[in-house]
Scaffold this motif. Structure first.
Motif, PDB file in Angstrom:
ATOM      1  N   THR A 107     -46.347  77.011  38.122  1.00 52.36           N
ATOM      2  CA  THR A 107     -46.849  75.651  38.320  1.00 52.36           C
ATOM      3  C   THR A 107     -45.697  74.654  38.363  1.00 52.36           C
ATOM      4  OG1 THR A 107     -48.904  76.229  37.182  1.00 52.36           O
ATOM      5  CG2 THR A 107     -48.420  73.885  37.414  1.00 52.36           C
ATOM      6  N   GLN A 131     -48.084  79.991  44.172  1.00 51.80           N
ATOM      7  CA  GLN A 131     -49.534  79.827  44.068  1.00 51.80           C
ATOM      8  C   GLN A 131     -50.223  81.179  43.961  1.00 51.80           C
ATOM      9  OE1 GLN A 131     -51.203  76.708  43.830  1.00 51.80           O
ATOM     10  NE2 GLN A 131     -52.732  78.167  43.081  1.00 51.80           N
ATOM     11  N   GLY A 132     -49.688  82.178  44.646  1.00 56.09           N
ATOM     12  CA  GLY A 132     -50.236  83.532  44.539  1.00 56.09           C
ATOM     13  C   GLY A 132     -50.146  84.065  43.121  1.00 56.09           C
ATOM     14  N   ILE A 134     -50.131  82.260  40.371  1.00 56.90           N
ATOM     15  CA  ILE A 134     -51.123  81.519  39.586  1.00 56.90           C
ATOM     16  C   ILE A 134     -52.517  82.076  39.843  1.00 56.90           C
ATOM     17  CG2 ILE A 134     -52.221  79.264  39.268  1.00 56.90           C
ATOM     18  CD1 ILE A 134     -49.443  78.032  40.046  1.00 56.90           C
ATOM     19  N   ASP A 135     -52.856  82.247  41.117  1.00 57.14           N
ATOM     20  CA  ASP A 135     -54.205  82.710  41.472  1.00 57.14           C
ATOM     21  C   ASP A 135     -54.491  84.095  40.897  1.00 57.14           C
ATOM     22  OD1 ASP A 135     -54.620  80.341  42.845  1.00 57.14           O
ATOM     23  OD2 ASP A 135     -54.202  81.212  44.815  1.00 57.14           O
ATOM     24  N   ARG A 136     -53.539  85.005  40.994  1.00 58.75           N
ATOM     25  CA  ARG A 136     -53.755  86.356  40.451  1.00 58.75           C
ATOM     26  C   ARG A 136     -53.917  86.325  38.934  1.00 58.75           C
ATOM     27  NH1 ARG A 136     -49.769  87.214  44.212  1.00 58.75           N
ATOM     28  NH2 ARG A 136     -48.154  87.444  42.627  1.00 58.75           N
ATOM     29  N   LEU A 138     -55.006  83.774  37.099  1.00 59.27           N
ATOM     30  CA  LEU A 138     -56.281  83.155  36.758  1.00 59.27           C
ATOM     31  C   LEU A 138     -57.452  84.077  37.060  1.00 59.27           C
ATOM     32  CD1 LEU A 138     -55.751  79.455  37.898  1.00 59.27           C
ATOM     33  CD2 LEU A 138     -55.426  80.448  35.630  1.00 59.27           C
ATOM     34  N   ASP A 139     -57.356  84.826  38.146  1.00 57.20           N
ATOM     35  CA  ASP A 139     -58.414  85.793  38.452  1.00 57.20           C
ATOM     36  C   ASP A 139     -58.496  86.864  37.367  1.00 57.20           C
ATOM     37  OD1 ASP A 139     -59.036  84.418  40.768  1.00 57.20           O
ATOM     38  OD2 ASP A 139     -57.948  85.793  42.100  1.00 57.20           O
ATOM     39  N   ASP A 142     -60.079  85.214  34.348  1.00 58.00           N
ATOM     40  CA  ASP A 142     -61.499  84.937  34.539  1.00 58.00           C
ATOM     41  C   ASP A 142     -62.317  86.227  34.444  1.00 58.00           C
ATOM     42  OD1 ASP A 142     -63.552  82.892  35.209  1.00 58.00           O
ATOM     43  OD2 ASP A 142     -63.876  84.194  36.945  1.00 58.00           O
ATOM     44  N   TRP A 172     -58.508  74.710  39.698  1.00 56.34           N
ATOM     45  CA  TRP A 172     -58.760  76.100  39.306  1.00 56.34           C
ATOM     46  C   TRP A 172     -60.184  76.292  38.784  1.00 56.34           C
ATOM     47  CZ3 TRP A 172     -60.200  77.361  34.316  1.00 56.34           C
ATOM     48  CH2 TRP A 172     -60.020  76.361  33.351  1.00 56.34           C
ATOM     49  N   THR A 175     -63.702  77.893  40.856  1.00 56.65           N
ATOM     50  CA  THR A 175     -64.054  79.287  41.152  1.00 56.65           C
ATOM     51  C   THR A 175     -63.905  80.228  39.964  1.00 56.65           C
ATOM     52  OG1 THR A 175     -61.800  79.645  41.951  1.00 56.65           O
ATOM     53  CG2 THR A 175     -63.470  79.053  43.595  1.00 56.65           C
ATOM     54  N   ARG A 176     -63.692  79.679  38.775  1.00 56.53           N
ATOM     55  CA  ARG A 176     -63.458  80.541  37.612  1.00 56.53           C
ATOM     56  C   ARG A 176     -64.301  80.082  36.423  1.00 56.53           C
ATOM     57  NH1 ARG A 176     -58.758  79.709  40.468  1.00 56.53           N
ATOM     58  NH2 ARG A 176     -57.958  81.620  41.419  1.00 56.53           N
TER      59      ARG A 176
END
Length: 198
Positions: A107, A131-132, A134-136, A138-139, A142, A172, A175-176
């Motif tokens: 971030t 960003q990838g 972060i997204d992975r 957070l997924d 979640d 974020w 979707t979580r």
């Protein structure tokens, strides 16, 4: 008295402030703002990296980064409080801390790329790479939100989510939902989380 050099927006410093509160050490720590971009700030003498947080000990020596400071504070409070002594629980907490800190690292890199550089010099591939990450992360969180007693891993994850809220308006959250629920519960159960919000 210990001195914590910090910035209010720093998720790493927030992690230490929350840890200190949970460990009952707040009264033993002076909180002193630092300007990491100012060459005249004493921070650079206290930490050659010029980074926050930095914890200045009573003998004048300094500890850095947030992981080392958290370990020290847990030790100071008797050990095994926010960093479990049991090896299985310990490494689970440390792994979770690494995930939360990794989200913060990514971030911050996006923030530097988009906030400090002129738009014509921004590197989209670098932003997408971070960003990838972060997204992975957070997924993953979640799919299996943190569970059990509050430890350094949960504190780190909460601070990472709080930093995403601060810098990217909580995008974020859309979707979580399980992670949103987890953070709301964490905030209710850990008052210093809200108390350190900027």
């Amino acid at each position: 008295m210990l001195v914590l050099r910090y910035s209010p927006a720093s998720p790493y410093a927030r992690k230490i402030r929350i840890a200190a509160d949970l460990l009952g050490l707040t009264e033993r720590i002076e909180i002193l703002a630092a300007d990491a971009s100012d060459p005249a700030d004493s921070l650079r003498r206290q930490n050659p990296l010029g980074k926050i947080p930095t914890l200045v000990l009573e003998d004048g020596a300094s500890l850095y980064d947030s992981r080392v400071i958290a370990e020290y504070l847990d030790h100071l409070a008797g050990g095994g409080r926010i960093i479990p002594a049991d090896p299985s629980a310990r490494f689970a907490a440390l792994r979770l801390q690494a995930l939360g800190d990794g989200v913060n690292d990514a971030t911050l890199l996006i923030r530097y790329e988009t906030f400090t550089r002129p738009e014509s010099l921004r590197y989209g591939e670098a932003i997408a790479l971070q960003q990838g990450k972060i997204d992975r992360a957070l997924d993953t969180l979640d799919a299996a939100p943190p569970a059990g007693s509050v430890d350094i891993g949960q504190i780190a994850v909460a601070c990472a989510l709080g930093y995403l809220d601060l810098r990217f308006d909580g995008a974020w959250r859309e979707t979580r939902p399980r992670l949103v629920d987890w953070l709301e519960k964490f905030a209710r159960n850990v008052p210093p989380f809200e108390a350190t919000k900027v």
